[in-house]
Design an enzyme around this catalytic site. Structure first.
Site, PDB file in Angstrom:
ATOM      1  N   GLU A  25      -8.658 -84.049 -61.130  1.00  0.00           N
ATOM      2  CA  GLU A  25     -10.020 -83.733 -61.555  1.00  0.00           C
ATOM      3  C   GLU A  25     -10.125 -82.212 -61.546  1.00  0.00           C
ATOM      4  O   GLU A  25     -10.099 -81.597 -60.484  1.00  0.00           O
ATOM      5  CB  GLU A  25     -11.008 -84.353 -60.575  1.00  0.00           C
ATOM      6  CG  GLU A  25     -12.446 -84.196 -60.957  1.00  0.00           C
ATOM      7  CD  GLU A  25     -13.343 -84.908 -59.954  1.00  0.00           C
ATOM      8  OE1 GLU A  25     -13.709 -84.283 -58.940  1.00  0.00           O
ATOM      9  OE2 GLU A  25     -13.646 -86.104 -60.189  1.00  0.00           O
ATOM     10  N   ASP A  44     -16.034 -73.826 -73.659  1.00  0.00           N
ATOM     11  CA  ASP A  44     -14.632 -73.909 -73.270  1.00  0.00           C
ATOM     12  C   ASP A  44     -13.804 -73.138 -74.288  1.00  0.00           C
ATOM     13  O   ASP A  44     -14.014 -73.284 -75.499  1.00  0.00           O
ATOM     14  CB  ASP A  44     -14.140 -75.359 -73.238  1.00  0.00           C
ATOM     15  CG  ASP A  44     -14.578 -76.122 -72.009  1.00  0.00           C
ATOM     16  OD1 ASP A  44     -15.380 -75.591 -71.223  1.00  0.00           O
ATOM     17  OD2 ASP A  44     -14.118 -77.264 -71.832  1.00  0.00           O
ATOM     18  N   ASN A  45     -12.847 -72.333 -73.799  1.00  0.00           N
ATOM     19  CA  ASN A  45     -11.947 -71.567 -74.658  1.00  0.00           C
ATOM     20  C   ASN A  45     -10.509 -71.993 -74.389  1.00  0.00           C
ATOM     21  O   ASN A  45     -10.183 -72.419 -73.269  1.00  0.00           O
ATOM     22  CB  ASN A  45     -12.087 -70.062 -74.386  1.00  0.00           C
ATOM     23  CG  ASN A  45     -13.478 -69.550 -74.694  1.00  0.00           C
ATOM     24  OD1 ASN A  45     -14.169 -70.075 -75.550  1.00  0.00           O
ATOM     25  ND2 ASN A  45     -13.894 -68.522 -73.989  1.00  0.00           N
ATOM     26  N   ARG A  56      -3.566 -60.178 -72.005  1.00  0.00           N
ATOM     27  CA  ARG A  56      -4.924 -60.294 -72.545  1.00  0.00           C
ATOM     28  C   ARG A  56      -5.887 -59.777 -71.482  1.00  0.00           C
ATOM     29  O   ARG A  56      -5.946 -60.310 -70.385  1.00  0.00           O
ATOM     30  CB  ARG A  56      -5.244 -61.733 -72.915  1.00  0.00           C
ATOM     31  CG  ARG A  56      -4.364 -62.289 -74.035  1.00  0.00           C
ATOM     32  CD  ARG A  56      -4.722 -63.752 -74.317  1.00  0.00           C
ATOM     33  NE  ARG A  56      -3.866 -64.342 -75.324  1.00  0.00           N
ATOM     34  CZ  ARG A  56      -4.178 -64.449 -76.614  1.00  0.00           C
ATOM     35  NH1 ARG A  56      -5.323 -63.973 -77.063  1.00  0.00           N
ATOM     36  NH2 ARG A  56      -3.341 -65.019 -77.461  1.00  0.00           N
ATOM     37  N   LYS A  69     -16.233 -67.494 -65.197  1.00  0.00           N
ATOM     38  CA  LYS A  69     -15.114 -68.164 -65.864  1.00  0.00           C
ATOM     39  C   LYS A  69     -14.334 -69.008 -64.864  1.00  0.00           C
ATOM     40  O   LYS A  69     -14.163 -68.620 -63.716  1.00  0.00           O
ATOM     41  CB  LYS A  69     -14.155 -67.143 -66.482  1.00  0.00           C
ATOM     42  CG  LYS A  69     -14.764 -66.316 -67.594  1.00  0.00           C
ATOM     43  CD  LYS A  69     -13.786 -65.294 -68.126  1.00  0.00           C
ATOM     44  CE  LYS A  69     -14.415 -64.452 -69.216  1.00  0.00           C
ATOM     45  NZ  LYS A  69     -13.487 -63.415 -69.706  1.00  0.00           N
ATOM     46  N   HIS A 116     -11.655 -59.724 -66.295  1.00  0.00           N
ATOM     47  CA  HIS A 116     -10.608 -60.745 -66.234  1.00  0.00           C
ATOM     48  C   HIS A 116      -9.485 -60.431 -67.211  1.00  0.00           C
ATOM     49  O   HIS A 116      -9.731 -59.964 -68.323  1.00  0.00           O
ATOM     50  CB  HIS A 116     -11.210 -62.115 -66.577  1.00  0.00           C
ATOM     51  CG  HIS A 116     -10.181 -63.167 -66.784  1.00  0.00           C
ATOM     52  ND1 HIS A 116      -9.931 -63.734 -68.016  1.00  0.00           N
ATOM     53  CD2 HIS A 116      -9.305 -63.731 -65.926  1.00  0.00           C
ATOM     54  CE1 HIS A 116      -8.958 -64.627 -67.880  1.00  0.00           C
ATOM     55  NE2 HIS A 116      -8.557 -64.635 -66.644  1.00  0.00           N
ATOM     56  N   TYR A 129     -10.210 -71.974 -70.422  1.00  0.00           N
ATOM     57  CA  TYR A 129     -11.192 -71.547 -69.438  1.00  0.00           C
ATOM     58  C   TYR A 129     -12.597 -71.912 -69.866  1.00  0.00           C
ATOM     59  O   TYR A 129     -12.927 -71.923 -71.037  1.00  0.00           O
ATOM     60  CB  TYR A 129     -11.074 -70.068 -69.092  1.00  0.00           C
ATOM     61  CG  TYR A 129     -11.123 -69.081 -70.221  1.00  0.00           C
ATOM     62  CD1 TYR A 129     -12.291 -68.376 -70.505  1.00  0.00           C
ATOM     63  CD2 TYR A 129      -9.998 -68.818 -70.984  1.00  0.00           C
ATOM     64  CE1 TYR A 129     -12.332 -67.442 -71.525  1.00  0.00           C
ATOM     65  CE2 TYR A 129     -10.028 -67.880 -71.999  1.00  0.00           C
ATOM     66  CZ  TYR A 129     -11.207 -67.204 -72.266  1.00  0.00           C
ATOM     67  OH  TYR A 129     -11.242 -66.281 -73.285  1.00  0.00           O
ATOM     68  N   ASP A 140     -19.682 -57.853 -75.613  1.00  0.00           N
ATOM     69  CA  ASP A 140     -18.252 -57.915 -75.314  1.00  0.00           C
ATOM     70  C   ASP A 140     -17.799 -56.564 -74.752  1.00  0.00           C
ATOM     71  O   ASP A 140     -18.116 -55.519 -75.311  1.00  0.00           O
ATOM     72  CB  ASP A 140     -17.502 -58.236 -76.608  1.00  0.00           C
ATOM     73  CG  ASP A 140     -16.044 -58.554 -76.399  1.00  0.00           C
ATOM     74  OD1 ASP A 140     -15.677 -59.020 -75.307  1.00  0.00           O
ATOM     75  OD2 ASP A 140     -15.266 -58.338 -77.348  1.00  0.00           O
ATOM     76  N   LYS A 165      -7.459 -54.286 -79.945  1.00  0.00           N
ATOM     77  CA  LYS A 165      -8.657 -54.064 -79.125  1.00  0.00           C
ATOM     78  C   LYS A 165      -8.282 -53.638 -77.706  1.00  0.00           C
ATOM     79  O   LYS A 165      -8.863 -52.703 -77.148  1.00  0.00           O
ATOM     80  CB  LYS A 165      -9.491 -55.350 -79.108  1.00  0.00           C
ATOM     81  CG  LYS A 165     -10.676 -55.343 -78.174  1.00  0.00           C
ATOM     82  CD  LYS A 165     -11.394 -56.677 -78.264  1.00  0.00           C
ATOM     83  CE  LYS A 165     -11.794 -57.170 -76.907  1.00  0.00           C
ATOM     84  NZ  LYS A 165     -12.506 -58.433 -76.942  1.00  0.00           N
ATOM     85  N   ASP A 166      -7.292 -54.310 -77.119  1.00  0.00           N
ATOM     86  CA  ASP A 166      -6.921 -54.008 -75.730  1.00  0.00           C
ATOM     87  C   ASP A 166      -6.187 -52.672 -75.600  1.00  0.00           C
ATOM     88  O   ASP A 166      -6.211 -52.051 -74.538  1.00  0.00           O
ATOM     89  CB  ASP A 166      -6.095 -55.141 -75.132  1.00  0.00           C
ATOM     90  CG  ASP A 166      -6.943 -56.378 -74.846  1.00  0.00           C
ATOM     91  OD1 ASP A 166      -8.184 -56.245 -74.806  1.00  0.00           O
ATOM     92  OD2 ASP A 166      -6.367 -57.461 -74.674  1.00  0.00           O
TER      93      ASP A 166
END
Length: 190
Positions: A25, A44-45, A56, A69, A116, A129, A140, A165-166
């Site tokens: 579970e 949910d992603n 990431r 998250k 994160h 997640y 964002d 982006k990162d």
């Protein structure tokens, strides 16, 4: 036993196995409420990272669309990280991390006020997640992955695979945090 005073939590759901495999579970609202985690998840992603050492992060959403998250790796292995970015926190800029894998079934709960990120430790990693708010592009945010002093478990000389982006996120020193400290400092994961 999970340290309920810690804002970031490493959770190891029980697995019940037999000759067919196992059952677990991964989320139950009443069980999480007993652990002091009482957010409501609304999205949910699911991500796939093909190359090993895909990194990431470090990501977050700013108020009023901050996201709690609950992260888990459903294929492969990752090193998952949370960084305290709460203004006036005695642990601002400190981080905790844990290996999450399909084999160990561990999950990391990361509350609002923490950045994160994760790096994949092998090819073809899938991560899922739950989030307590929907994606809000205007809220964002991120900080650069190498500006916090995280000991990313990558072989010496390895450059991680990054998104455009990162690559251009600001460093922690340039970040003006909109997150308030709630009185719970970051503690090491048990």
């Amino acid at each position: 036993m999970i340290d309920q005073s810690s804002p970031v939590r490493l959770i190891a759901p029980k697995r019940f196995g037999d000759a067919r495999g196992w059952f677990t579970e991964v989320y139950s609202e009443p069980t999480f409420a007993k652990l002091g985690i009482d957010c409501t998840f609304v999205q949910d992603n699911h991500s796939l990272s093909v190359p090993a050492y895909t990194l990431r992060g470090l990501h977050f959403q700013t108020p009023p669309h901050g996201q709690d998250k609950l992260v888990r790796c459903v294929r492969g292995r990752i090193f998952d990280v949370a960084v305290d970015i709460r203004k006036d926190s005695p642990t601002f800029g400190k981080w905790v991390g844990a290996e999450l894998s399909a084999d160990n079934g561990h999950q990391l709960f990361i509350p609002i006020g923490f950045a994160h990120g994760f790096v994949t430790l092998e090819t073809d990693c899938e991560v899922t997640y739950k989030c307590s708010d929907v994606y809000a592009p205007a809220h964002d945010g991120g900080i650069r992955w190498d500006s916090v002093g995280i000991d990313w478990p990558m072989p010496a000389g390895t450059s991680p695979e990054l998104s455009d982006k990162d690559r251009i996120q600001p460093g922690l020193a340039e970040f003006d945090s909109p997150f308030a400290y709630d009185g719970r400092p970051l503690v090491p994961l048990a």
